[in-house]
Design a protein around this motif. Sequence first.
Motif, PDB file in Angstrom:
ATOM      1  N   ASN A  32       9.440   6.536  -7.607  1.00  9.45           N
ATOM      2  CA  ASN A  32       9.475   6.247  -9.052  1.00  9.45           C
ATOM      3  C   ASN A  32       9.316   4.758  -9.337  1.00  9.45           C
ATOM      4  O   ASN A  32       9.739   4.268 -10.368  1.00  9.45           O
ATOM      5  N   ASN A  33       8.712   4.036  -8.394  1.00  7.79           N
ATOM      6  CA  ASN A  33       8.449   2.619  -8.559  1.00  7.79           C
ATOM      7  C   ASN A  33       7.131   2.471  -9.320  1.00  7.79           C
ATOM      8  O   ASN A  33       6.068   2.818  -8.810  1.00  7.79           O
ATOM      9  N   LYS A  34       7.207   1.980 -10.541  1.00 11.32           N
ATOM     10  CA  LYS A  34       6.024   1.876 -11.400  1.00 11.32           C
ATOM     11  C   LYS A  34       5.046   0.789 -10.931  1.00 11.32           C
ATOM     12  O   LYS A  34       3.926   0.688 -11.436  1.00 11.32           O
ATOM     13  N   LYS A  35       5.463  -0.005  -9.949  1.00  2.74           N
ATOM     14  CA  LYS A  35       4.574  -1.032  -9.396  1.00  2.74           C
ATOM     15  C   LYS A  35       3.397  -0.385  -8.659  1.00  2.74           C
ATOM     16  O   LYS A  35       2.331  -0.958  -8.558  1.00  2.74           O
ATOM     17  N   TYR A  36       3.629   0.833  -8.146  1.00  3.66           N
ATOM     18  CA  TYR A  36       2.608   1.531  -7.373  1.00  3.66           C
ATOM     19  C   TYR A  36       2.193   2.819  -8.072  1.00  3.66           C
ATOM     20  O   TYR A  36       2.984   3.431  -8.765  1.00  3.66           O
ATOM     21  N   ALA A  37       0.962   3.219  -7.820  1.00  3.98           N
ATOM     22  CA  ALA A  37       0.431   4.438  -8.432  1.00  3.98           C
ATOM     23  C   ALA A  37       0.294   5.547  -7.392  1.00  3.98           C
ATOM     24  O   ALA A  37       0.363   5.298  -6.195  1.00  3.98           O
ATOM     25  N   THR A  38       0.081   6.747  -7.887  1.00  6.57           N
ATOM     26  CA  THR A  38      -0.169   7.866  -6.985  1.00  6.57           C
ATOM     27  C   THR A  38      -1.620   7.865  -6.507  1.00  6.57           C
ATOM     28  O   THR A  38      -1.954   8.566  -5.563  1.00  6.57           O
ATOM     29  N   LYS A  39      -2.451   7.062  -7.160  1.00  8.11           N
ATOM     30  CA  LYS A  39      -3.865   6.974  -6.775  1.00  8.11           C
ATOM     31  C   LYS A  39      -4.306   5.512  -6.729  1.00  8.11           C
ATOM     32  O   LYS A  39      -5.100   5.064  -7.546  1.00  8.11           O
ATOM     33  N   GLU A  40      -3.779   4.797  -5.737  1.00  5.20           N
ATOM     34  CA  GLU A  40      -4.164   3.400  -5.526  1.00  5.20           C
ATOM     35  C   GLU A  40      -5.452   3.356  -4.716  1.00  5.20           C
ATOM     36  O   GLU A  40      -5.608   4.099  -3.745  1.00  5.20           O
TER      37      GLU A  40
END
Length: 150
Positions: free
Chosen positions: A128-136
């Motif tokens: 749930n860290n908004k710094k990273y995405a599920t599709k980087e």
Amino acid sequence: MQIDTKYFGEINMNDQDVIKFPQGVPGFIDEKEFVLLPLEDNPVFQVLQSTVESELAFIVVNPFLFVTDYEFDIDDNTMELLDIQSEKDVQILSIVSLRDPFETSTVNLQAPVVINQKEMIGKQYITNNKKYATKEAIFSPQVISQAKED
């Protein structure tokens, strides 16, 4: 043990190579045993293969190879579930979504797979860290152009 795999057909595995996922993986809660298989043509990537369902296989990668400052905190419940005693016992992998062309493939940095490689217990951990995405994006334009030059 013998298992059917998505990418390699039928193979023999040692029981001690099985990684137990006590809670399954999101979307596949009944799938609790997987093995990591190398991709011979590309040692950067591996296959996280279900030992039961041959079609259930995820391409995974060490996220630190692409995002050197990647970081997240593992909560106490997960530390306990995975029986993590030392940082050196932990392996972090990210699931890759393959695209065509390959250079446009993405990686899920928001929900890494955390494995206690000493105890062979794993979990897909949702940060749930908004710094990273599920599709980087895996490859930056610089990495792609440098690879083409080599």
